[in-house]
Design a protein around this motif. Structure first.
Motif, PDB file in Angstrom:
ATOM      1  N   ILE A  42      54.277  39.606 -24.475  1.00  0.00           N
ATOM      2  CA  ILE A  42      53.671  40.325 -25.598  1.00  0.00           C
ATOM      3  C   ILE A  42      52.890  41.518 -25.055  1.00  0.00           C
ATOM      4  O   ILE A  42      52.902  42.620 -25.599  1.00  0.00           O
ATOM      5  N   ARG A  43      52.259  41.266 -23.905  1.00  0.00           N
ATOM      6  CA  ARG A  43      51.483  42.332 -23.290  1.00  0.00           C
ATOM      7  C   ARG A  43      52.411  43.456 -22.815  1.00  0.00           C
ATOM      8  O   ARG A  43      52.073  44.629 -22.904  1.00  0.00           O
ATOM      9  N   PHE A 103      53.223  35.737 -13.790  1.00  0.00           N
ATOM     10  CA  PHE A 103      52.608  34.490 -13.292  1.00  0.00           C
ATOM     11  C   PHE A 103      51.169  34.307 -13.740  1.00  0.00           C
ATOM     12  O   PHE A 103      50.507  33.343 -13.420  1.00  0.00           O
ATOM     13  N   ALA A 104      50.670  35.255 -14.513  1.00  0.00           N
ATOM     14  CA  ALA A 104      49.298  35.136 -15.013  1.00  0.00           C
ATOM     15  C   ALA A 104      49.347  34.297 -16.283  1.00  0.00           C
ATOM     16  O   ALA A 104      50.415  33.999 -16.810  1.00  0.00           O
ATOM     17  N   ASP A 105      48.171  33.915 -16.788  1.00  0.00           N
ATOM     18  CA  ASP A 105      48.109  33.068 -17.982  1.00  0.00           C
ATOM     19  C   ASP A 105      47.467  33.851 -19.110  1.00  0.00           C
ATOM     20  O   ASP A 105      46.765  34.810 -18.860  1.00  0.00           O
ATOM     21  N   PRO A 106      47.665  33.472 -20.356  1.00  0.00           N
ATOM     22  CA  PRO A 106      48.619  32.468 -20.801  1.00  0.00           C
ATOM     23  C   PRO A 106      50.038  33.038 -20.688  1.00  0.00           C
ATOM     24  O   PRO A 106      50.261  34.197 -21.063  1.00  0.00           O
ATOM     25  N   GLU A 111      52.851  32.626 -22.266  1.00  0.00           N
ATOM     26  CA  GLU A 111      53.515  33.103 -23.474  1.00  0.00           C
ATOM     27  C   GLU A 111      53.035  34.490 -23.866  1.00  0.00           C
ATOM     28  O   GLU A 111      53.705  35.224 -24.594  1.00  0.00           O
ATOM     29  N   TYR A 112      51.815  34.801 -23.432  1.00  0.00           N
ATOM     30  CA  TYR A 112      51.246  36.076 -23.839  1.00  0.00           C
ATOM     31  C   TYR A 112      51.776  37.246 -23.023  1.00  0.00           C
ATOM     32  O   TYR A 112      51.810  38.382 -23.468  1.00  0.00           O
ATOM     33  N   ARG A 113      52.241  36.939 -21.835  1.00  0.00           N
ATOM     34  CA  ARG A 113      52.632  38.019 -20.927  1.00  0.00           C
ATOM     35  C   ARG A 113      53.699  38.960 -21.461  1.00  0.00           C
ATOM     36  O   ARG A 113      53.551  40.170 -21.361  1.00  0.00           O
ATOM     37  N   LYS A 129      53.148  45.532 -25.717  1.00  0.00           N
ATOM     38  CA  LYS A 129      52.053  46.440 -26.054  1.00  0.00           C
ATOM     39  C   LYS A 129      52.073  47.659 -25.141  1.00  0.00           C
ATOM     40  O   LYS A 129      51.815  48.786 -25.562  1.00  0.00           O
ATOM     41  N   ASN A 183      52.384  40.896 -15.033  1.00  0.00           N
ATOM     42  CA  ASN A 183      52.296  39.755 -14.132  1.00  0.00           C
ATOM     43  C   ASN A 183      52.832  38.508 -14.835  1.00  0.00           C
ATOM     44  O   ASN A 183      52.145  37.873 -15.624  1.00  0.00           O
TER      45      ASN A 183
END
Ligand code: SF4
Ligand code: SF4
Lengths: 222, 1004
Positions: B175-176, B166-169, B171-173, B179, B164
């Protein structure tokens, strides 16, 4: 500490419906601190019950007492005898106290007056929030001290789910997304590497899914 | 190829991929799924079958996926972690694999609170990333999550995940996503995109991370069906960014549906331009019909043929279809063959006409051909019959499969009406007690001897006190029937008393006369001799320094006591004068101090301390007492607490500073740093702090009270006990006297004291008097506990008389109360302590310890001299009570007893001491157990300083040795104070300062 909340009055009245002599037993442990089952609450609940029963035309005899703790055998000793004088003992301790009375004082009919809820902290006067779930395998060193097990609606291990928006949890805008806080904290501390690593699937046995838990310290055993 | 699915083929082929979505119904209607599948068929490469999306109960994704598959539509089965644990998930995966499912989208799942069963317990055994990893391991490592091997037929599934942007944070998206890729995802389907610009930024990071090369990213799109739906999504779907532009477009449109489709198509076109986007995922749940049009308008049709979509289980309808098709094919073939045969027959006939000659020879050939055509027709018929039979069998099998599917009073020695009366009372009672026949003759005789002596001493004492006429003192003697020499003796006593009174009145001449008369009657009378000496001295002094002798030295300069050489006595006096000087300096009485030091120097012109004191007194300095007893304390503390300290005169500070500049040479080093911070006082009353909780909820007043025991005499006397409440529970009762601390000193050089303690006293080790003085003068001691350790038969074994003289010198050398603490050997202690009382009978020293072995002898002595005692018992409530009862039976009054319950240092059984003390105190206060209503004395310093913790040197782990020891002592003291201790015997000046600060703080 353990946070608990008093059961609805009607539920308690229903629970003690056949009872004529009752002991309302408070506890000066956690429940006193979170204003749910200390001396003061015992006084208030006992009065309310007397009134409730008087109103219903079925007056009841209620004694009040508050123990230092209901979860250590020494403090329960007097109850073994004294408890028998009552039709029931309405414990205002957390579930641990109620269970322990049931275990240690087999002749006492113990009833719970509280709904034991969670392990939490006192955010401000009158407000408590869950902080730990007692999962038995603490991961706080990996999460900036913020618990993803107790404080994330889905107990996620690998970062915020797609429902995290503006630092709020998907389940409710009033609930902070702990993973959002964990991300910010770890990033601020330059520990973001922790966010990149995959946390393997958990072993839930220590959290209670492996059956009732017990703690033994050999050196302290009698 | 991982799974060989159509989706995998299209993705790997590099073509822009299109996936659709199919939401199973909230019922068991097969047709709904089939119809939706038919709509989507051939317009998308694969269709996501949702797994109870938004946590609403629907037909399972596996089942609906199979229906779609039977329709020739390739399903992407969705699997969430919300409803199943690892056991359930793996089980479903195996089943899905068995039935031909080849694509799996791994999700954490929406929280159950969104759906129609918010009461449900969410499972969340794992999260989506862990789910990916688990299935990947099943597939690639042929292992279940537990590690067990999957022997054969491991699930071959192409794994996908969601992202997603558009989810927060934000910058983390990406990275996810990384993973998820690492965990096993081959493709990613994103959340519905309306904010293309934000998505483009997301993709940029994805590309920077190189993820687009490792995973196929399918952009999620959804045609908004109406403004209402767009607004709903914007408001209620977490993580969905519906731009205002989209809402505006829909508002302005004539046909919102069409505009919705257009918006969707535009977004597809835009995302297609973003590098790294491998396809789109069109979600048109509930509006499947729009999909073909969208795909077509986006220029994405036709889709490559789905050749590999092969169901393992088919629906009966599809089977029927296959059968009828086969029938049709067969029929057509037969017809074709017949046509051909017919044509051929015609041709033959023509040949008959034309070539009659060859007719006969070719008839057999024609017949054969006709027969062959018949055989083919017969074979086709058999084929049709076989297919019909197979259809009947499959139908029967399906019917069976469907059927098989199925969750704590003062007494009459009261206020010491007069000391004499009480002495008499005790004399009487003592005799009574003895006459009760305590058994041993030797003991009785011994006691009688002591009583006589006591009588003499008392006589002298009362005379000096002037409080009671001598006639009265003579009274009790009549009771002792010893007719011989009694008259003479009486005369002597009267004369001595008279002498003393006159001496006291500064009538030296009169006194001289009285004593001489007494000596004329009885030349050997010791007291008279002493009096004479004193009187002569006074007579001599009276002339030149009359004013100096009288007021400044109110107690008078005592005569040289027996056992002391005149030199020693002079020394002692020098010490006294110096001490007085110091005290006066401390009280800022520079003139008084000057006088005292001069007196000292007159006696001993070379005394260093006196010289130093004189210097200081002349300069107007204040003595360097760092641990003062009274409120001046505030000026000495480092941390100025409450507002009062401001009242301190400025000059004091100036003086204090001058002290720093010119330090007295005789000042012992190491005193610096003994000052302690004051404990902040609690200004809020308990009831204020308790808020709305009524006082009777937390207060419990006691019905008993502890006896008051006084120690020492004169101005410096101390009283302990008297409390009618638990220690410091001032909100429940009265605590008239603050607990006290006595400085513990030894009568010989300590053998085993750690340096960190001995450095404060090593200069005075050889002289207990100087030691005691140092404690008083330098450290502000208000009481001294002298341990007669040298008498221990197992140690130095100093003879009792020698030790007693030493003790006497200490007792007479200081004016604060003294507690004499024997070596612990009952016999030796009895001997030594009795000797001391003989020597200093007019001083109120406290004797201890009294044990069950020597309480009779020492108890009798104490009773005779009206001295307080320390009743010592091993840690036990009953033993303590028993000894108190025995002492009271002997005739001691409870206000003469201090209880020593035996205490341990912190870490050395203090909890045991604490609980015994607590129980004693509770019994005394709440159960009115009179036998226990006596104050506690805790000789703790000696216990603390012998622990190994106080002896180990400083190191990184245990920290500074001195600080450690000081804290051990202070903490032990505070613990015992809380347990009810009234008199603490301690050693380290710093620990004492801390403890006193604590007491002041707690007393409020
Ligand atoms: S990780 Fe487990 S033990 Fe640690 S705070 Fe969370 S629930 Fe408690
Ligand atoms: S929004 Fe945050 S706290 Fe809520 S479920 Fe998702 S990750 Fe957990």
């Amino acid at each position: 500490m353990i946070i608990a909340d008093q059961k609805p009055m009607d539920e308690i009245l229903e629970m003690i419906s056949g009872i004529e002599k009752l002991l309302v037993l408070g506890c000066r442990g956690c429940v006193a601190v979170c204003s749910a089952g200390g001396d003061k609450e015992v006084g208030v609940l006992a009065s309310a019950l007397r009134l409730g029963r008087k109103k219903a035309g079925k007056p009841i005899e209620i004694d009040e007492a508050t123990y230092v703790r209901q979860c250590d055998p020494e403090y329960l000793e007097p109850l073994k005898k004294d408890g028998k004088k009552y039709d029931a003992v309405l414990s205002m301790a957390c579930g641990v106290g109620v269970n322990f009375i049931a275990d240690r004082c087999p002749d006492v009919n113990v009833l719970p007056a509280l709904n034991t809820s969670f392990y939490g902290a006192n955010l401000s006067s009158g407000e408590w929030a869950e902080m730990c779930a007692g999962c038995g395998a603490c991961v706080l060193h990996l999460t900036g001290g913020l618990c993803p097990v107790a404080r994330c609606a889905k107990s996620l291990s690998n970062g915020p789910c797609g429902g995290s928006v503006g630092g709020r949890c998907e389940i409710n805008k009033d609930v902070p997304c702990i993973w959002h806080q964990i991300c910010k904290k770890l990033t601020g501390r330059k520990q973001d590497q922790l966010l990149r690593e995959i946390v393997p699937i958990r072993d839930w046995r220590p959290s209670g899914h492996g059956g009732p838990r017990r703690r033994i310290r050999e050196d302290l055993l009698p | 190829m991982i799974s060989g699915s159509n989706l995998e083929q299209v993705l790997t082929s590099g073509q822009f991929t299109v996936t659709g979505e199919l939401g199973p119904p909230q019922n068991g209607n097969f047709d709904v799924v089939r119809d939706k599948a038919r709509i989507l068929k051939s317009h998308v490469d694969a269709v996501n079958i949702t797994d109870c999306q938004t946590a609403i109960v629907r037909m399972s994704s596996l089942t609906a996926g199979l229906i779609a598959l039977a329709e020739g539509v390739e399903p992407v089965m969705q699997m969430t972690c919300r409803d199943r644990n690892r056991i359930g998930i793996q089980s479903d995966i195996l089943g899905a694999s068995a039935l031909g499912i080849k694509n799996l989208l791994c999700l954490t799942g929406d929280h159950q609170k969104f759906g129609n069963h918010p009461q449900a317990k969410g499972v969340f055994d794992m999260d989506s990333i862990q789910l990916l990893g688990m299935i990947k391991a099943m597939r690639d490592d042929k292992k279940f999550q537990c590690g067990d091997e999957i022997k054969s037929h491991e699930p071959r599934l192409l794994l996908g995940a969601a992202a997603n942007p558009f989810a927060d944070p934000f910058e983390y998206r990406p990275i996810r996503v990384a993973k998820k890729v690492e965990a096993g995802a081959s493709f990613i389907q994103t959340q519905i995109i309306y904010n293309v610009e934000k998505f483009a930024r997301f993709m940029e990071i994805v590309r920077d991370l190189g993820l687009h090369e490792k995973v196929y990213i399918l952009a999620g799109v959804t045609p908004p069906k109406s403004v209402g739906m767009a607004r709903y999504m914007k408001k209620f779907v977490p993580g969905l960014d519906v731009t205002d532009d989209v809402i505006e477009r829909l508002k302005g449109a004539k046909d919102p549906k069409e505009e919705g489709i257009n918006i969707c198509v535009d977004i597809i076109k835009q995302v297609r331009e973003i590098p790294g986007v491998a396809g789109v995922h069109v979600m048109a749940i509930g509006w499947e019909q729009a999909v073909p049009e969208i795909v077509s308008l986006a220029g994405l049709s036709p889709r490559p043929g789905a050749k590999t979509v092969e169901p393992r289980l088919r629906s009966s309808e599809s089977i029927e279809l296959i059968v009828s098709n086969a029938k049709k094919d067969a029929k057509a073939e037969i017809e074709k063959a017949l046509e051909q045969a017919k044509a051929e027959a015609q041709a033959s006939r023509d040949l008959v006409v034309k070539e009659k000659v060859r007719v006969t020879s070719e008839i057999s050939g024609l017949k054969r051909q006709a027969e062959e055509a018949k055989t083919i027709a017969g074979q086709k018929q058999t084929e049709i019959e076989r297919l019909n039979a197979e259809l009947a069998k499959t139908k029967a099998g399906l019917g069976h499969a469907q059927a098989v599917r199925g969750l704590a009073e003062k007494r009459e020695s009261s206020a010491l009406s007069s000391r004499e009366r009480s002495a008499l009372t005790s004399l009487r009672s003592g005799l009574e007690a003895l006459s009760k026949g305590l058994g041993i003759n030797k003991d009785q005789l011994e006691a009688l001897r002591r009583f006589f002596e006591a009588e003499f001493l008392l006589h002298m004492d009362t005379a000096e006190q002037v409080t009671v006429p001598s006639e009265e003192t003579a009274a009790p003697r009549k009771e002792i029937e010893k007719p011989e020499a009694e008259a003479r003796h009486k005369e002597v006593v009267n004369l001595v008393a008279k002498g003393n009174v006159l001496l006291h009145k500064n009538d030296a001449a009169g006194a001289l006369d009285a004593f001489e008369k007494a000596l004329a009657i009885e030349p050997k009378d010791q007291k008279a001799g002493e009096g004479l000496k004193k009187a002569r001295e006074a007579y001599e002094i009276a002339a030149p320094t009359e004013e100096a002798a009288a007021p400044a030295v109110p107690e008078g300069v005592p005569p040289c006591p027996e056992g002391l050489s005149p030199e020693e006595w002079q020394q002692k006096r020098v010490i006294r004068f110096v001490a007085r000087g110091n005290v006066l300096l401390h009280k800022s009485d520079a003139d008084g101090a000057l006088k005292a030091f001069k007196q000292a120097l007159e006696l001993e012109p070379d005394d260093k301390k006196a010289k130093a004191g004189l210097l200081k007194a002349e300069s107007g300095e204040v003595a360097p007492v760092l641990v003062p007893a009274e409120p001046e304390v505030t000026e000495k503390t480092e941390v100025p607490p409450t507002p009062e300290p401001k009242a301190a005169p400025v000059t004091e500070k100036v003086k204090a500073e001058a002290r720093k500049v010119a330090p007295a040479p005789t000042e012992p080093t190491g005193i610096e740093g003994l000052s302690v911070a004051e404990l902040p006082k609690e200004t809020m009353s308990l009831s204020e702090r308790a808020g709305p909780v009524p006082g009777n909820q937390f207060t419990e007043s006691c019905t008993g009270a502890i006896c008051e025991v006084s120690l020492g005499e004169g101005e410096k006397a101390l009283t302990v006990g008297g409390s009618s409440t638990l220690p410091f529970y001032m909100f429940e009762g009265d605590m008239p006297h603050a607990p006290q601390v006595a400085f513990g000193i030894l009568d010989s050089e300590p053998e085993d004291w750690p340096d960190v303690l001995s450095k404060y006293y090593s200069d005075v080790f050889s002289d207990p008097v100087a030691w005691a003085r140092k404690c008083i003068d330098d450290y502000g001691a208000e009481a001294i506990c002298l341990s007669l350790v040298s008498t221990d038969p197992n140690g130095m074994n100093r003879p009792s008389d020698e030790a007693a003289r030493k003790a006497q010198s200490v007792i007479e050398g200081i004016d604060v109360p003294v507690i004499l603490w024997g070596c612990g050997n009952a016999e030796k202690d009895t001997e030594t302590l009795r000797e001391v009382t003989n020597l200093v009978g007019n001083r109120k020293v406290c004797l201890g310890p009294l044990s069950d072995a020597n309480y009779r002898s020492l108890g009798a002595t104490a009773m005779a001299f009206q001295l307080p005692v320390v009743a010592s018992t091993p840690i036990d409530v009953n033993l303590a009570k028993q000894l108190n009862i025995l002492l009271e039976n002997l005739g001691l009054s409870p206000d003469q007893i201090l209880m020593d319950p035996s205490i341990g240092a912190v870490g050395y059984g203090i909890e045991y001491s604490y609980s015994v003390m607590e129980r004693i105190r509770l019994a005394a206060l709440t159960q009115q157990d009179e036998k226990l209503q006596v104050p506690f004395i805790c000789n703790l310093g000696r216990e603390v300083w012998k622990t190994k913790e106080c002896r180990l040197p400083s190191d990184a782990l245990l920290g500074d040795q001195e600080r450690r020891g000081v804290l051990m002592e202070a903490v032990t003291a505070s613990t015992l104070l809380l347990a009810g201790g009234e008199l603490m015997v301690m050693m380290h000046p710093k620990a004492i300062a801390l403890t006193e600060a604590l007491i002041r703080g707690m007393m409020g």
